[in-house]
Each structure stands twice: as structure tokens, then as C-alpha cells.
Write an enzyme that holds these catalytic residues in place. Sequence first.
Site, PDB file in Angstrom:
ATOM      1  N   LYS A  83     -15.712  56.399 -43.374  1.00  0.00           N
ATOM      2  CA  LYS A  83     -16.583  55.396 -42.757  1.00  0.00           C
ATOM      3  C   LYS A  83     -16.723  55.704 -41.269  1.00  0.00           C
ATOM      4  CE  LYS A  83     -17.002  50.606 -44.091  1.00  0.00           C
ATOM      5  NZ  LYS A  83     -16.287  49.353 -44.260  1.00  0.00           N
TER       6      LYS A  83
HETATM    7  C1  E4P Z   1     -18.036  46.621 -45.351  1.00  0.00           C
HETATM    8  O1  E4P Z   1     -17.831  47.792 -45.560  1.00  0.00           O
HETATM    9  C2  E4P Z   1     -17.221  45.786 -44.450  1.00  0.00           C
HETATM   10  O2  E4P Z   1     -15.878  46.100 -44.696  1.00  0.00           O
HETATM   11  C3  E4P Z   1     -17.358  44.324 -44.703  1.00  0.00           C
HETATM   12  O3  E4P Z   1     -18.316  44.058 -45.707  1.00  0.00           O
HETATM   13  C4  E4P Z   1     -17.513  43.487 -43.481  1.00  0.00           C
HETATM   14  O4  E4P Z   1     -17.617  42.159 -43.872  1.00  0.00           O
HETATM   15  P1  E4P Z   1     -17.398  40.932 -42.856  1.00  0.00           P
HETATM   16  O5  E4P Z   1     -18.644  40.779 -42.059  1.00  0.00           O
HETATM   17  O6  E4P Z   1     -17.169  39.760 -43.764  1.00  0.00           O
HETATM   18  O7  E4P Z   1     -16.204  41.282 -42.036  1.00  0.00           O
END
Ligand code: E4P
Length: 214
Positions: A83
Site C-alpha cells: 500500500k
Molecule cells: C482501506 O484500505 C483503509 O484501511 C480503510 O478503509 C480506511 O477506513 P477509515 O476511513 O474508516 O479509517
Amino acid sequence: MKFFIDSAQIEEIREAIALGVCDGVTTNPSLVAKTGKSFDQVIAEITEIVDGPISLETTAMDVDGMVKEARALAARHDNVVVKIPMTREGMQATKICFEEGISTNVTLIFSPLQALLAAKAGATYVSPFIGRLDDISTEGMSLISDIVDVFGNYAFDTEIIVASVRHPIHILDSARMGADICTIPFGVIKKLYDHPLTDIGIQKFLSDWEKVPK
Ligand code: E4P
């Protein structure tokens, strides 16, 4: 549409696998911090049980640092997807990863043009964050609709992961729009199974069954 679980908690991931709704896993530094375990331990636990892409986030902000982390993470397991944040440096690192055959998930995407740039850099996945847009009174799902439209005009292999999902309607809308993947917190996955009429129906069938002569 594929279902990923957005969690670093091994018990949640195990339950999602048992339910048959774990096509992959996404994590981020906040989710890893919630486990109270080291990143190393979290990676070992998840890669042990998940048969699908596992997104693990880099934390360096410079190109060399990101690529170095990406190589190290990718070396941990074939299922690892690195990521990388949607920054100028991140897009340079994504391009290098693409050239080296490392799968990437470009994260923190909040506009269709950011998604287009990530796809052009060779991202395997893009992660538009819809809940965080909803949180600031902007329609998150329009972003998904726009990215689906833009990607539909070209021959990118990049898949769309709907991220920052907050409730079941986000998932329904994603499926209607033809998003490739939704990454969902376990609490929201559980809600997908429930309907009050299902519960009432079961109660009625069970009470009527009592009346059947045995
Ligand atoms: C996605 O890859 C992220 O880990 C996640 O969906 C972020 O979500 P949040 O906005 O609830 O922290």
C-alpha cells in the site's frame, strides 16, 4: 464483487474466512496499531491464514524509502500487496514497483484524477476512501461512480477497492456501480446478514413446527 476485510485483527479475519467472505485483507497503520502487536507479528499471522491479496502499508514518505519498504514487504509472502499513499513520491514508487512486478494498492484517493494517475503509474489497485468524504459532507459514492466511468474508457488492469466503508448501503451502491472490490470492517460485514423479517420468519416457522404432530 470481491469482499475484502479491512482489519488487522486475526480473529476477525478468521471469522470472515469461515463465513466465506474474505477474498482478501486490507490493513493500514491505524488498524495495525489497534492490535497492540508488532507489524512483524501481524504480517506473520495474516499471511499464514489468508488465501488472497493482503495489503500492507509503507510508512516512508520518500521514493527510495517507499521502494525499500515495498521490496521488503513483498518478499514476506506472494500474497502481499504494498500500500502506497497517493503522493508524487508515491506515484514514482508505484511505477518502480510495477516495473519490478510488485503489486501495489494506492491508498488515500479522494478524486477521480488521483485514481487515473495511480492507474497510469501501474497500480494493481486504487483505494478511494468514501466514508471520509461522507464525513465532510461530500458524497463519497460519486467518487466511485466517476472512477468506474473513467476506468471504463480505457484498458487499465487496475482494480477499484471501495475503502473507508461505513455501512451496508455503501456496499450495495458499490455493487450496483460495478466496483471490483469493497474492503469492509468486520462489524459492517456482520450487518449484511441481518434482516428483522428473517428473524420474524424463523420464529414463525419454529412456532408452527411445534404444532406439527410428532
Ligand atoms: C482501506 O484500505 C483503509 O484501511 C480503510 O478503509 C480506511 O477506513 P477509515 O476511513 O474508516 O479509517
